[in-house]
Design a protein around this motif. Structure first.
Motif, PDB file in Angstrom:
ATOM      1  N   LEU A  90       0.803  -1.223   0.000  1.00 11.05           N
ATOM      2  CA  LEU A  90       0.000   0.000   0.000  1.00 11.05           C
ATOM      3  C   LEU A  90       0.834   1.271   0.000  1.00 11.05           C
ATOM      4  O   LEU A  90       0.325   2.345  -0.292  1.00 11.05           O
ATOM      5  CB  LEU A  90      -0.945  -0.002   1.199  1.00 11.05           C
ATOM      6  N   ASP A  91       2.130   1.164   0.323  1.00 15.41           N
ATOM      7  CA  ASP A  91       2.962   2.363   0.352  1.00 15.41           C
ATOM      8  C   ASP A  91       3.472   2.765  -1.026  1.00 15.41           C
ATOM      9  O   ASP A  91       3.976   3.859  -1.206  1.00 15.41           O
ATOM     10  CB  ASP A  91       4.129   2.172   1.320  1.00 15.41           C
ATOM     11  N   ASN A 103      -9.172  -0.982  -6.694  1.00 15.50           N
ATOM     12  CA  ASN A 103      -9.262  -0.195  -5.468  1.00 15.50           C
ATOM     13  C   ASN A 103     -10.465   0.743  -5.413  1.00 15.50           C
ATOM     14  O   ASN A 103     -10.515   1.635  -4.557  1.00 15.50           O
ATOM     15  CB  ASN A 103      -7.958   0.585  -5.263  1.00 15.50           C
ATOM     16  N   ARG A 106     -12.056   2.650  -2.159  1.00 12.45           N
ATOM     17  CA  ARG A 106     -11.051   3.020  -1.164  1.00 12.45           C
ATOM     18  C   ARG A 106     -10.726   4.503  -1.286  1.00 12.45           C
ATOM     19  O   ARG A 106     -10.956   5.122  -2.318  1.00 12.45           O
ATOM     20  CB  ARG A 106      -9.780   2.204  -1.372  1.00 12.45           C
ATOM     21  N   LYS A 156      -1.880   7.198  -4.231  1.00 12.31           N
ATOM     22  CA  LYS A 156      -1.660   6.190  -3.195  1.00 12.31           C
ATOM     23  C   LYS A 156      -2.948   5.942  -2.425  1.00 12.31           C
ATOM     24  O   LYS A 156      -3.704   6.870  -2.141  1.00 12.31           O
ATOM     25  CB  LYS A 156      -0.579   6.647  -2.208  1.00 12.31           C
ATOM     26  N   GLN A 158      -4.976   5.457   0.803  1.00 15.95           N
ATOM     27  CA  GLN A 158      -4.838   5.999   2.154  1.00 15.95           C
ATOM     28  C   GLN A 158      -5.436   5.010   3.147  1.00 15.95           C
ATOM     29  O   GLN A 158      -6.570   4.557   2.979  1.00 15.95           O
ATOM     30  CB  GLN A 158      -5.560   7.337   2.267  1.00 15.95           C
ATOM     31  N   LEU A 159      -4.668   4.682   4.145  1.00 13.80           N
ATOM     32  CA  LEU A 159      -5.142   3.747   5.166  1.00 13.80           C
ATOM     33  C   LEU A 159      -6.066   4.475   6.139  1.00 13.80           C
ATOM     34  O   LEU A 159      -5.885   5.664   6.407  1.00 13.80           O
ATOM     35  CB  LEU A 159      -3.945   3.148   5.900  1.00 13.80           C
ATOM     36  N   PRO A 160      -7.047   3.770   6.696  1.00 13.67           N
ATOM     37  CA  PRO A 160      -8.040   4.424   7.550  1.00 13.67           C
ATOM     38  C   PRO A 160      -7.519   4.857   8.915  1.00 13.67           C
ATOM     39  O   PRO A 160      -8.214   5.547   9.637  1.00 13.67           O
ATOM     40  CB  PRO A 160      -9.142   3.359   7.689  1.00 13.67           C
ATOM     41  N   TRP A 161      -6.329   4.493   9.305  1.00 10.83           N
ATOM     42  CA  TRP A 161      -5.836   4.875  10.628  1.00 10.83           C
ATOM     43  C   TRP A 161      -4.816   5.969  10.561  1.00 10.83           C
ATOM     44  O   TRP A 161      -4.269   6.406   9.688  1.00 10.83           O
ATOM     45  CB  TRP A 161      -5.260   3.693  11.404  1.00 10.83           C
TER      46      TRP A 161
END
Length: 161
Positions: A90-91, A103, A106, A156, A158-161
């Motif tokens: 994911l990075d 995706n 997301r 990219k 983006q993660l939820p945290w």
């Protein structure tokens, strides 16, 4: 006669990519990027794969063995080398329309060309749709922005945290 290493490396990268695509031909997996770094005898061959289906560690290990076997059998890389086969993670930025389609739903951060001026801007929002020409990003409720792939510098997840 002087030659540069750059064209030779590009040819080597293309040969590696062709072999990887041969291994992936009957699978739902696809090549995101192939990079060859270093000099003869100490090269690193990096292969980033993605898939329309699940791509687990066991499958990556199997594909790595197959790619390594073909590279050795065809003597594609001169001297010793290290082969790294992995998923992009994911990075790493999304590169291919297939990755964007996978995706949808997301949140993405997209660095892209401005609509009204020179330069670039960033937009963050839910990836509402992706086709072969562009993505639709929804930065706010009931708002969508269409961005052509050619206008995207990077994108990219983006993660939820």
């Amino acid at each position: 006669m002087a030659t540069t290493a750059k064209p030779r490396e590009e040819t080597l990268t293309a040969r590696v990519q062709a072999l990887v695509e041969e291994v992936l031909a009957a699978t739902p997996h696809f090549v995101v990027e192939v990079a060859v770094r270093g000099t003869a005898g100490s090269r690193v061959v990096e292969v980033f794969l993605d898939s329309d289906a699940a791509l687990g560690v066991d499958e990556l290990a199997r594909l790595s063995r197959e790619v390594g076997f073909l590279l050795d059998t065809d003597e594609v890389v001169e001297g010793r080398y290290r082969l790294d086969v992995s998923s992009p993670g994911l990075d790493r930025p999304l590169k291919l329309p297939r990755q964007f389609k996978k995706n949808v739903g997301r949140t993405l951060r997209v660095h892209h060309r401005r609509d009204d001026a020179d330069g670039y801007t960033e937009t963050t929002g839910e990836l509402a749709d992706a086709d072969d020409e562009a993505i639709e990003l929804a930065p706010a409720a009931r708002e969508r922005r269409r961005i052509r792939y050619g206008d995207i510098l990077w994108a990219k997840v983006q993660l939820p945290w």
